[in-house]
Design a protein around this motif. Structure first.
Motif, mmCIF file in Angstrom:
data_model
loop_
_atom_site.group_PDB
_atom_site.id
_atom_site.type_symbol
_atom_site.label_atom_id
_atom_site.label_comp_id
_atom_site.label_asym_id
_atom_site.label_seq_id
_atom_site.Cartn_x
_atom_site.Cartn_y
_atom_site.Cartn_z
ATOM 1 N N GLU A 83 0.863 -1.190 0.000
ATOM 2 C CA GLU A 83 0.000 0.000 0.000
ATOM 3 C C GLU A 83 0.895 1.234 0.000
ATOM 4 O O GLU A 83 2.083 1.163 0.292
ATOM 5 C CB GLU A 83 -0.871 0.008 1.262
ATOM 6 C CG GLU A 83 -1.864 -1.138 1.361
ATOM 7 C CD GLU A 83 -3.018 -1.009 0.379
ATOM 8 O OE1 GLU A 83 -3.221 0.101 -0.158
ATOM 9 O OE2 GLU A 83 -3.700 -2.010 0.149
ATOM 10 N N ASP A 108 0.461 2.167 -8.399
ATOM 11 C CA ASP A 108 -0.926 2.341 -7.952
ATOM 12 C C ASP A 108 -1.807 2.865 -9.092
ATOM 13 O O ASP A 108 -2.834 3.506 -8.839
ATOM 14 C CB ASP A 108 -0.997 3.255 -6.718
ATOM 15 C CG ASP A 108 -2.141 2.847 -5.781
ATOM 16 O OD1 ASP A 108 -2.279 1.636 -5.512
ATOM 17 O OD2 ASP A 108 -2.904 3.730 -5.335
ATOM 18 N N GLU A 128 -0.923 -2.464 -7.485
ATOM 19 C CA GLU A 128 -1.605 -2.591 -6.190
ATOM 20 C C GLU A 128 -3.109 -2.477 -6.420
ATOM 21 O O GLU A 128 -3.885 -3.228 -5.847
ATOM 22 C CB GLU A 128 -1.066 -1.544 -5.194
ATOM 23 C CG GLU A 128 -1.325 -1.903 -3.733
ATOM 24 C CD GLU A 128 -2.751 -1.672 -3.291
ATOM 25 O OE1 GLU A 128 -3.371 -2.629 -2.751
ATOM 26 O OE2 GLU A 128 -3.264 -0.558 -3.471
ATOM 27 N N ASP A 129 -3.528 -1.529 -7.213
ATOM 28 C CA ASP A 129 -4.879 -1.519 -7.784
ATOM 29 C C ASP A 129 -4.795 -0.763 -9.098
ATOM 30 O O ASP A 129 -3.742 -0.227 -9.446
ATOM 31 C CB ASP A 129 -5.932 -0.945 -6.815
ATOM 32 C CG ASP A 129 -5.507 0.355 -6.171
ATOM 33 O OD1 ASP A 129 -4.950 1.201 -6.878
ATOM 34 O OD2 ASP A 129 -5.745 0.527 -4.955
ATOM 35 N N THR A 132 -7.945 4.649 -8.469
ATOM 36 C CA THR A 132 -8.473 5.057 -7.162
ATOM 37 C C THR A 132 -9.228 6.362 -7.357
ATOM 38 O O THR A 132 -8.741 7.273 -8.032
ATOM 39 C CB THR A 132 -7.324 5.259 -6.160
ATOM 40 O OG1 THR A 132 -6.500 4.097 -6.165
ATOM 41 C CG2 THR A 132 -7.861 5.493 -4.749
HETATM 42 CA CA CA Z 1 -3.977 1.472 -3.794
#
Ligand code: CA
Ligand code: ADA
Ligand code: CA
Length: 269
Positions: A83, A108, A128-129, A132
Motif C-alpha cells: 500500500e 498504484d 496494487e490496484d 483510485t
Molecule cells: Ca492502492
C-alpha cells in the motif's frame, strides 16, 4: 474476432519521449470500445509505443494517450503489492483521459483527485490496484470502455465520495472489481453502477459496498465467462468502519437496498 493480437512481432514499436500530449477531443471520437455481444472475450489492444514513468505524471483537461503503454520504472517500478505506492498517472478534477494502456509494473495505477472520465483505458497487469477515486460527495467518475486484468486484489478502489459509473468494461483474473473503501478514515456513502461488463474468471467479487454508510451498487448487463460454479459474487455487503479495522462481511446478493439488481442482470456463458 478478425484481428489477431498474437501478431505482436510484426508491430512496430516506437518509444514516445515526453509527456502525454494534451489534445482537444474531437466530437465523435468518444466512441466507447464496444464489447462483443456474443461469448467472445474482449479484444485487448496493441500498444502504439512504450513509455517508462519514474515520477507520477499529473494530468488535467482532455488528454489523448494515443494508445501508448505507460509502465512504472525507478520509484514506480517496484511491482509489489505494498500500500502507499504512488500512481503512474494522477488526474486533476475534471480530467478526461482516453486511449491509454497501463503496462507492468503498474504501481498504484491511475488516481482521480476529483471527477474524471477514463475512456478506452486498459490495464494489462494491475499493480496494487488499477484506479483510485478520491473526489468529494458530488464527484462523478466515468469509465467508458477499456479493461483490466491480473489484479491480485482490487481493481477500482473507491476512497472518496460520489458515483462511479463503469460502462462497457472488461475484467479478467481479479479479486474485487470495485470496492467502496471498507476502512478509510473519511467514510461517506458511495454509489457504484456497473453496466455492460464482461467478467472473465477467476475473480472473487464484482462490487463490495458498505451497507452501514448507505452505499448502493446497481448492476446491469453483467456477463460472466468461465465461472462454471458461479463462484464470483456479484455484490457483497460489509460493515465499514473509519478506524482502519478489517471490515466484516454482512451479506451478499440482491437485497433491494444496497445491492440493486435482479438475477436476470447477470448472465453466465
Ligand atoms: Ca492502492
Ligand atoms: C485498502 C486500505 C485503504 C487504502 C486502499 C487503497 O483498502 O485499507 O486505506 O489504502 O487500500 O487505496 O489502496
Ligand atoms: Ca489497496
Amino acid at each position: 474476432m478478425a484481428k489477431n493480437h498474437r501478431r505482436k512481432f510484426f508491430t512496430k514499436r516506437k518509444t514516445i519521449v515526453g509527456s502525454l500530449s494534451a489534445g482537444v477531443l474531437v466530437a465523435g471520437a468518444l466512441t466507447s470500445t464496444s464489447l462483443m455481444s456474443t461469448a467472445s472475450a474482449a479484444e485487448w489492444p496493441t500498444p502504439s509505443g512504450d513509455k517508462g514513468v519514474s515520477q507520477t505524471q499529473e494530468l488535467s483537461g482532455e488528454v489523448d494517450g494515443k494508445m501508448v503503454r505507460y509502465f512504472g520504472e525507478g520509484d514506480l517500478g517496484g511491482g509489489g503489492q505494498g500500500e502507499g505506492q504512488d500512481p503512474i498517472l494522477k488526474l486533476a478534477d475534471g480530467t478526461t483521459l482516453k486511449n491509454v494502456i497501463i503496462g507492468s509494473p503498474a504501481a498504484d495505477g491511475i488516481h482521480c483527485e476529483g471527477s474524471c472520465t477514463l475512456e478506452n483505458v486498459w490495464w494489462e497487469d494491475v499493480g496494487e490496484d488499477a484506479a483510485t477515486f478520491r473526489g468529494g460527495d458530488n464527484a462523478t467518475y466515468n469509465i467508458n470502455g477499456g479493461g483490466a486484468r491480473g489484479a491480485d486484489d482490487k481493481v477500482l478502489q473507491f476512497n472518496g465520495g460520489g458515483t462511479l459509473k463503469v460502462n462497457d468494461f472488461a475484467v479478467k483474473d481479479f479479486g474485487k472489481l470495485v470496492r467502496s473503501c471498507g476502512n478509510c478514515s473519511d467514510q461517506t456513502d458511495r454509489h457504484v453502477e456497473l453496466n455492460n461488463v464482461e467478467v472473465t474468471a477467476p475473480g472473487k467479487s464484482l462490487v463490495g459496498v458498505n451497507e452501514n454508510y448507505g452505499d448502493t451498487a446497481k448492476l446491469s448487463r453483467i456477463r460472466i465467462l468461465g465461472d462454471e460454479d458461479q463462484k464470483i459474487k456479484p455484490c457483497v455487503r460489509y460493515q465499514g468502519n473509519d478506524s482502519g479495522d478489517e471490515p466484516e462481511e454482512t451479506g451478499e446478493g440482491p437485497d433491494g437496498k444496497t445491492c440493486l439488481y435482479k438475477e436476470s442482470d447477470i448472465s453466465y456463458e
